[in-house]
Design a protein around this motif. Structure first.
Motif, short mmCIF file in Angstrom:
data_model
loop_
_atom_site.label_atom_id
_atom_site.label_comp_id
_atom_site.label_asym_id
_atom_site.label_seq_id
_atom_site.Cartn_x
_atom_site.Cartn_y
_atom_site.Cartn_z
N THR A 38 0.87 -1.19 0.00
CA THR A 38 0.00 0.00 0.00
C THR A 38 0.90 1.24 0.00
OG1 THR A 38 -1.71 -1.17 1.22
CG2 THR A 38 -1.80 1.24 1.24
N VAL A 39 0.63 2.15 -0.91
CA VAL A 39 1.50 3.31 -1.12
C VAL A 39 1.46 4.27 0.07
CG1 VAL A 39 1.88 5.39 -2.52
CG2 VAL A 39 1.31 3.20 -3.63
N VAL A 40 2.62 4.71 0.47
CA VAL A 40 2.80 5.80 1.42
C VAL A 40 3.62 6.87 0.70
CG1 VAL A 40 3.72 6.54 3.64
CG2 VAL A 40 2.77 4.24 3.38
N ALA A 41 2.98 7.95 0.28
CA ALA A 41 3.66 9.00 -0.49
C ALA A 41 3.85 10.26 0.37
CB ALA A 41 2.86 9.35 -1.73
N LYS A 42 4.83 11.06 0.01
CA LYS A 42 5.09 12.29 0.75
C LYS A 42 4.01 13.31 0.45
CE LYS A 42 8.66 15.64 1.88
NZ LYS A 42 10.07 16.05 1.69
N ALA A 43 3.43 13.85 1.52
CA ALA A 43 2.33 14.83 1.36
C ALA A 43 2.88 16.19 0.94
CB ALA A 43 1.56 14.94 2.65
#
Length: 271
Positions: free
Chosen positions: A266-271
């Motif tokens: 599951t993607v965790v991207a920089k906000a």
């Protein structure tokens, strides 16, 4: 049939491995490479000959084998990596401590590095495993010379046919059955907004590359599916633009973009 040029097999294309922990639950096969001057195979066919009353020339029948693997190595210690000396040190200790019986028995594997079990594979190769008893014979050396040890690995019974995993350094008996292997994929925030940093284990196999796809759901490919379209190439280190909460699927493909391994996160991207 068209002519096909034969490929001569040189000695370096036959790899030899000795289990140096025969009483342990897990095997520890070590390459018999550095320091070994010779490591040969003597089939030792046992032949019966008979001349029947109606014959002048005898007839032969091979009834058994008394196979052994004569070796000699330069005595060296404490080597690691490409200079691993664990196998000769193990052999040397058997002779020096006068070990007998089961203390001299272990498994030995001969690998045909020129015979991958699947065309193009750089990981799995045809192999034979032997139960052997170790027969140390001599350790010799004149003044100023490197000590040289000799001996034989004597077969116990018949060889077991199987294949060698050159990554895990393990032998499996029987016929290789290819499956879609699993990758462990982890996602963490990337260096810039809207990107994710992906890590994959195990490491990329030689001759392979990565492709990826990211969306709200991404189905896994089947073994050997063509992944040349519908996926994006990835070099294995660059951050990937993706949406937090989406799925990212990594596929390891061979040189023809056929799926060999896959995993998702599951993607965790920089906000």
């Amino acid at each position: 049939m068209a002519d096909k040029k034969a490929k001569k097999v040189t000695r370096n294309l036959i790899a030899d491995y000795l289990n140096i922990t025969p009483t342990a639950t897990d095997t520890d096969f070590r390459l018999m490479g550095y320091g070994f001057n010779t490591l040969n195979e003597t089939f030792g066919a046992q032949v019966d000959k008979k001349t029947y009353v109606n014959e002048v020339t005898s007839s032969s029948t091979t009834r058994a084998y008394d196979s052994q693997f004569p070796y000699d190595y330069d005595l060296a210690v404490d080597g690691e990596g490409k200079y691993d000396t664990a196998a000769p040190e193990y052999l040397q200790e058997i002779g020096e401590l006068h070990k007998t019986g089961s203390d001299c028995e272990t498994d030995y594997v001969k690998v045909k590095m020129y015979k991958p079990v699947v065309e193009g594979s750089t990981r799995y190769f045809e192999a034979r495993k032997f139960a052997v008893s170790i027969e140390p014979t001599n350790t010799n050396g004149a003044g100023g010379e490197t000590m040289v040890a000799t001996g034989n690995l004597n077969c116990i019974g018949d060889p077991v046919l199987g294949y060698w995993d050159s990554v895990e350094q393990t032998f499996t008996d029987g016929t290789y059955s290819e499956t879609l292997e699993t990758l462990t994929v982890e996602s963490a925030v990337g260096a810039t907004t809207g990107t994710t940093k992906i890590t994959v284990t195990p490491a990329l196999e030689s001759g392979h590359s990565y492709v990826y796809k990211t969306a709200s759901t991404v189905a896994a490919p089947a073994l050997n599916d063509d992944c040349s379209t519908g996926y994006t190439m990835w070099n294995g280190s660059a951050d990937i633009t993706a949406v937090t909460g989406n799925i990212i699927r990594i596929v390891e493909v061979d040189d023809q973009y056929r799926a060999k391994k896959t995993g998702s996160a599951t993607v965790v991207a920089k906000a």
